[in-house]
Scaffold this active site. Sequence first.
Site, PDB file in Angstrom:
ATOM      1  N   TRP A  37       0.939  -0.909   0.078  1.00  9.43           N
ATOM      2  CA  TRP A  37      -0.068   0.031  -0.039  1.00  9.43           C
ATOM      3  C   TRP A  37       0.900   1.279   0.049  1.00  9.43           C
ATOM      4  O   TRP A  37       1.839   1.236   0.665  1.00  9.43           O
ATOM      5  CB  TRP A  37      -0.928  -0.007   1.236  1.00  9.43           C
ATOM      6  CG  TRP A  37      -2.160  -0.484   1.125  1.00  9.43           C
ATOM      7  CD1 TRP A  37      -2.519  -1.723   0.706  1.00  9.43           C
ATOM      8  CD2 TRP A  37      -3.540   0.272   1.210  1.00  9.43           C
ATOM      9  NE1 TRP A  37      -3.850  -1.783   0.676  1.00  9.43           N
ATOM     10  CE2 TRP A  37      -4.379  -0.485   0.853  1.00  9.43           C
ATOM     11  CE3 TRP A  37      -3.772   1.556   1.255  1.00  9.43           C
ATOM     12  CZ2 TRP A  37      -5.802  -0.100   0.701  1.00  9.43           C
ATOM     13  CZ3 TRP A  37      -5.303   2.136   1.317  1.00  9.43           C
ATOM     14  CH2 TRP A  37      -6.210   1.109   1.060  1.00  9.43           C
TER      15      TRP A  37
ATOM     16  N   VAL B 224       3.089   2.168   5.276  1.00  6.47           N
ATOM     17  CA  VAL B 224       2.839   3.555   5.430  1.00  6.47           C
ATOM     18  C   VAL B 224       1.145   3.379   5.555  1.00  6.47           C
ATOM     19  O   VAL B 224       0.698   3.001   4.757  1.00  6.47           O
ATOM     20  CB  VAL B 224       3.181   4.087   3.845  1.00  6.47           C
ATOM     21  CG1 VAL B 224       2.666   5.495   4.306  1.00  6.47           C
ATOM     22  CG2 VAL B 224       4.594   4.355   4.138  1.00  6.47           C
ATOM     23  N   LEU B 225       0.834   3.745   6.660  1.00  5.73           N
ATOM     24  CA  LEU B 225      -0.850   4.028   6.885  1.00  5.73           C
ATOM     25  C   LEU B 225      -0.810   5.468   6.862  1.00  5.73           C
ATOM     26  O   LEU B 225      -0.097   6.397   7.542  1.00  5.73           O
ATOM     27  CB  LEU B 225      -0.973   3.897   8.474  1.00  5.73           C
ATOM     28  CG  LEU B 225      -1.213   2.055   8.680  1.00  5.73           C
ATOM     29  CD1 LEU B 225      -1.096   2.025  10.062  1.00  5.73           C
ATOM     30  CD2 LEU B 225      -2.252   1.497   7.713  1.00  5.73           C
ATOM     31  N   ILE B 226      -2.013   5.986   5.923  1.00  9.40           N
ATOM     32  CA  ILE B 226      -2.204   7.167   5.542  1.00  9.40           C
ATOM     33  C   ILE B 226      -3.722   7.354   6.289  1.00  9.40           C
ATOM     34  O   ILE B 226      -4.565   6.744   5.855  1.00  9.40           O
ATOM     35  CB  ILE B 226      -2.281   7.567   4.284  1.00  9.40           C
ATOM     36  CG1 ILE B 226      -0.902   7.367   3.565  1.00  9.40           C
ATOM     37  CG2 ILE B 226      -2.674   9.049   4.200  1.00  9.40           C
ATOM     38  CD1 ILE B 226      -0.731   7.850   2.168  1.00  9.40           C
TER      39      ILE B 226
ATOM     40  N   GLU C  97     -10.828   8.899   6.022  1.00  8.75           N
ATOM     41  CA  GLU C  97     -12.157   9.734   6.595  1.00  8.75           C
ATOM     42  C   GLU C  97     -12.676   8.662   7.732  1.00  8.75           C
ATOM     43  O   GLU C  97     -13.516   9.173   8.404  1.00  8.75           O
ATOM     44  CB  GLU C  97     -13.345   9.594   5.557  1.00  8.75           C
ATOM     45  CG  GLU C  97     -12.703  10.250   4.126  1.00  8.75           C
ATOM     46  CD  GLU C  97     -13.968  10.195   3.290  1.00  8.75           C
ATOM     47  OE1 GLU C  97     -13.606  10.982   2.089  1.00  8.75           O
ATOM     48  OE2 GLU C  97     -14.645   9.277   3.243  1.00  8.75           O
ATOM     49  N   THR C  98     -12.310   7.392   7.864  1.00 12.47           N
ATOM     50  CA  THR C  98     -12.751   6.714   9.043  1.00 12.47           C
ATOM     51  C   THR C  98     -11.775   6.392  10.046  1.00 12.47           C
ATOM     52  O   THR C  98     -10.600   6.872   9.745  1.00 12.47           O
ATOM     53  CB  THR C  98     -13.200   5.390   8.148  1.00 12.47           C
ATOM     54  OG1 THR C  98     -12.089   4.666   7.994  1.00 12.47           O
ATOM     55  CG2 THR C  98     -14.174   5.566   7.089  1.00 12.47           C
TER      56      THR C  98
ATOM     57  N   HIS D 216     -10.535   3.518  10.591  1.00  9.82           N
ATOM     58  CA  HIS D 216      -9.646   2.257   9.857  1.00  9.82           C
ATOM     59  C   HIS D 216      -8.187   2.369  10.270  1.00  9.82           C
ATOM     60  O   HIS D 216      -7.329   1.546  10.598  1.00  9.82           O
ATOM     61  CB  HIS D 216      -9.913   2.089   8.296  1.00  9.82           C
ATOM     62  CG  HIS D 216      -9.553   0.905   7.845  1.00  9.82           C
ATOM     63  ND1 HIS D 216      -8.867   0.655   6.669  1.00  9.82           N
ATOM     64  CD2 HIS D 216      -9.978  -0.066   8.293  1.00  9.82           C
ATOM     65  CE1 HIS D 216      -8.684  -0.507   6.533  1.00  9.82           C
ATOM     66  NE2 HIS D 216      -9.470  -1.245   7.393  1.00  9.82           N
TER      67      HIS D 216
ATOM     68  N   PHE E 107      10.836  -1.237  13.773  1.00 10.32           N
ATOM     69  CA  PHE E 107       9.586  -0.673  13.563  1.00 10.32           C
ATOM     70  C   PHE E 107       9.620   0.539  12.285  1.00 10.32           C
ATOM     71  O   PHE E 107       9.980   1.571  12.726  1.00 10.32           O
ATOM     72  CB  PHE E 107       8.952   0.163  14.787  1.00 10.32           C
ATOM     73  CG  PHE E 107       7.728   0.597  14.622  1.00 10.32           C
ATOM     74  CD1 PHE E 107       7.076   2.109  14.669  1.00 10.32           C
ATOM     75  CD2 PHE E 107       6.512  -0.237  14.708  1.00 10.32           C
ATOM     76  CE1 PHE E 107       5.900   2.318  14.828  1.00 10.32           C
ATOM     77  CE2 PHE E 107       5.210   0.035  14.433  1.00 10.32           C
ATOM     78  CZ  PHE E 107       5.043   1.419  14.749  1.00 10.32           C
TER      79      PHE E 107
HETATM   80  N1  LIG Z   1      -5.297   1.870   4.067  1.00 12.02           N
HETATM   81  C1  LIG Z   1      -3.958   1.138   4.428  1.00 12.02           C
HETATM   82  C2  LIG Z   1      -3.879  -0.080   4.362  1.00 12.02           C
HETATM   83  N2  LIG Z   1      -4.967  -0.831   4.345  1.00 12.02           N
HETATM   84  C3  LIG Z   1      -5.158  -2.317   4.082  1.00 12.02           C
HETATM   85  C4  LIG Z   1      -4.710  -3.311   5.189  1.00 12.02           C
HETATM   86  O1  LIG Z   1      -3.470  -3.158   5.627  1.00 12.02           O
HETATM   87  C5  LIG Z   1      -4.973  -4.750   4.783  1.00 12.02           C
HETATM   88  O2  LIG Z   1      -3.903  -4.981   3.684  1.00 12.02           O
HETATM   89  C6  LIG Z   1      -6.225  -5.018   4.386  1.00 12.02           C
HETATM   90  O3  LIG Z   1      -7.312  -4.672   5.209  1.00 12.02           O
HETATM   91  C7  LIG Z   1      -6.434  -6.721   3.838  1.00 12.02           C
HETATM   92  O4  LIG Z   1      -6.173  -7.147   5.137  1.00 12.02           O
HETATM   93  N3  LIG Z   1      -2.594  -0.728   4.371  1.00 12.02           N
HETATM   94  C8  LIG Z   1      -1.755  -0.013   4.418  1.00 12.02           C
HETATM   95  O5  LIG Z   1      -0.502  -0.545   4.678  1.00 12.02           O
HETATM   96  N4  LIG Z   1      -1.764   1.419   4.501  1.00 12.02           N
HETATM   97  C9  LIG Z   1      -2.684   1.997   4.412  1.00 12.02           C
HETATM   98  O6  LIG Z   1      -2.979   3.200   4.371  1.00 12.02           O
HETATM   99  C1  LIG Z   2      -5.278   3.567   6.728  1.00 15.06           C
HETATM  100  C2  LIG Z   2      -6.618   3.255   5.978  1.00 15.06           C
HETATM  101  O1  LIG Z   2      -7.152   2.009   6.035  1.00 15.06           O
HETATM  102  C3  LIG Z   2      -7.219   4.478   5.357  1.00 15.06           C
HETATM  103  O2  LIG Z   2      -6.221   4.761   4.559  1.00 15.06           O
HETATM  104  C4  LIG Z   2      -8.461   4.143   4.777  1.00 15.06           C
HETATM  105  O3  LIG Z   2      -8.944   5.150   4.452  1.00 15.06           O
HETATM  106  P1  LIG Z   2     -10.622   5.491   5.042  1.00 15.06           P
HETATM  107  O4  LIG Z   2     -10.577   5.736   6.441  1.00 15.06           O
HETATM  108  O5  LIG Z   2     -10.976   6.832   4.488  1.00 15.06           O
HETATM  109  O6  LIG Z   2     -11.337   4.308   4.316  1.00 15.06           O
END
Ligand SMILES: Nc1c(NC[C@H](O)[C@H](O)[C@H](O)CO)[nH]c(=O)[nH]c1=O
Ligand SMILES: CC(=O)[C@@H](O)COP(=O)(O)O
Length: 229
Positions: free
Chosen positions: A28, A143-145, A148-149, A151, A176
């Site tokens: 991702w 990398v987690l961005i 809107e939710t 998640h 990490f």
């Molecule tokens: N939104 C992001 C994700 N989402 C995907 C999850 O990590 C996972 O692969 C999926 O839910 C299937 O199990 N992953 C990231 O690394 N970065 C994001 O911003």
């Molecule tokens: C880290 C995430 O899963 C995020 O990018 C998903 O975006 P959203 O919260 O708008 O569904």
Amino acid sequence: MFSGLKGPGESQAKDGSNLRIAIVHARWNTTLIEPLVAGAISRLKASGVLSENITIQSVPGSWELPIAVQRLYAGSQIQASTSSSASGDLLGSATDLPSLVVQAEGLSTGSKGDGSLSVSKGGASGKAKGKEGPFDAIIAIGVLIKGETVHFEHIAEVTSRGLMRVQLDFGVPLIFGLLTILNEEQGRKRAGLTEDGHNHGEDWGDAAVEMAIKRKQWSEGIILSEREA
Ligand SMILES: Nc1c(NC[C@H](O)[C@H](O)[C@H](O)CO)[nH]c(=O)[nH]c1=O
Ligand SMILES: CC(=O)[C@@H](O)COP(=O)(O)O
């Protein structure tokens, strides 16, 4: 990028020529992942880690990092037991002929994508065969961005806890490399893609070498003081 008190300080990465390091990265946000992985590799090599001793694996997203790191490390432990039993006796743990041939010839196997097996000399890419046995350290990169939710919060929390649990359960340094950013600009800075940025992957590469060496020393009962008290 690091201003004032922030930052990891002077690198303590010493001679990495005898280390085996794995990098497990999510796919991702690949425009940020790629420079981070490259930064980590550059510092591993700067410390003398051989290319054939750097294993790179990818997973779909950060959520998959803990299980991938755990299973990959466990797999490297099995390699150690298999190769030691193979060197001790031909049968080792594998008794089927194909596995014996692969082991005996130091070959590596892969899939041709049609379900059949491809076998090649040396590592998967045909390059020099690297070390086998447990990894000395693993770098997990994702990398987690924030979206809107909530998640983002869920994945960040459980992935961080999961990586720490694997590190302590298996006793292997797990660097990490999970960026949890609120917008893409924060990510670009931390991937070294902006003038005022700094590639955090470089710090993770240094940390992996430092911790791998210290873990090795400590596991051999070598306790050195870094400075006079
Ligand atoms: N939104 C992001 C994700 N989402 C995907 C999850 O990590 C996972 O692969 C999926 O839910 C299937 O199990 N992953 C990231 O690394 N970065 C994001 O911003
Ligand atoms: C880290 C995430 O899963 C995020 O990018 C998903 O975006 P959203 O919260 O708008 O569904």
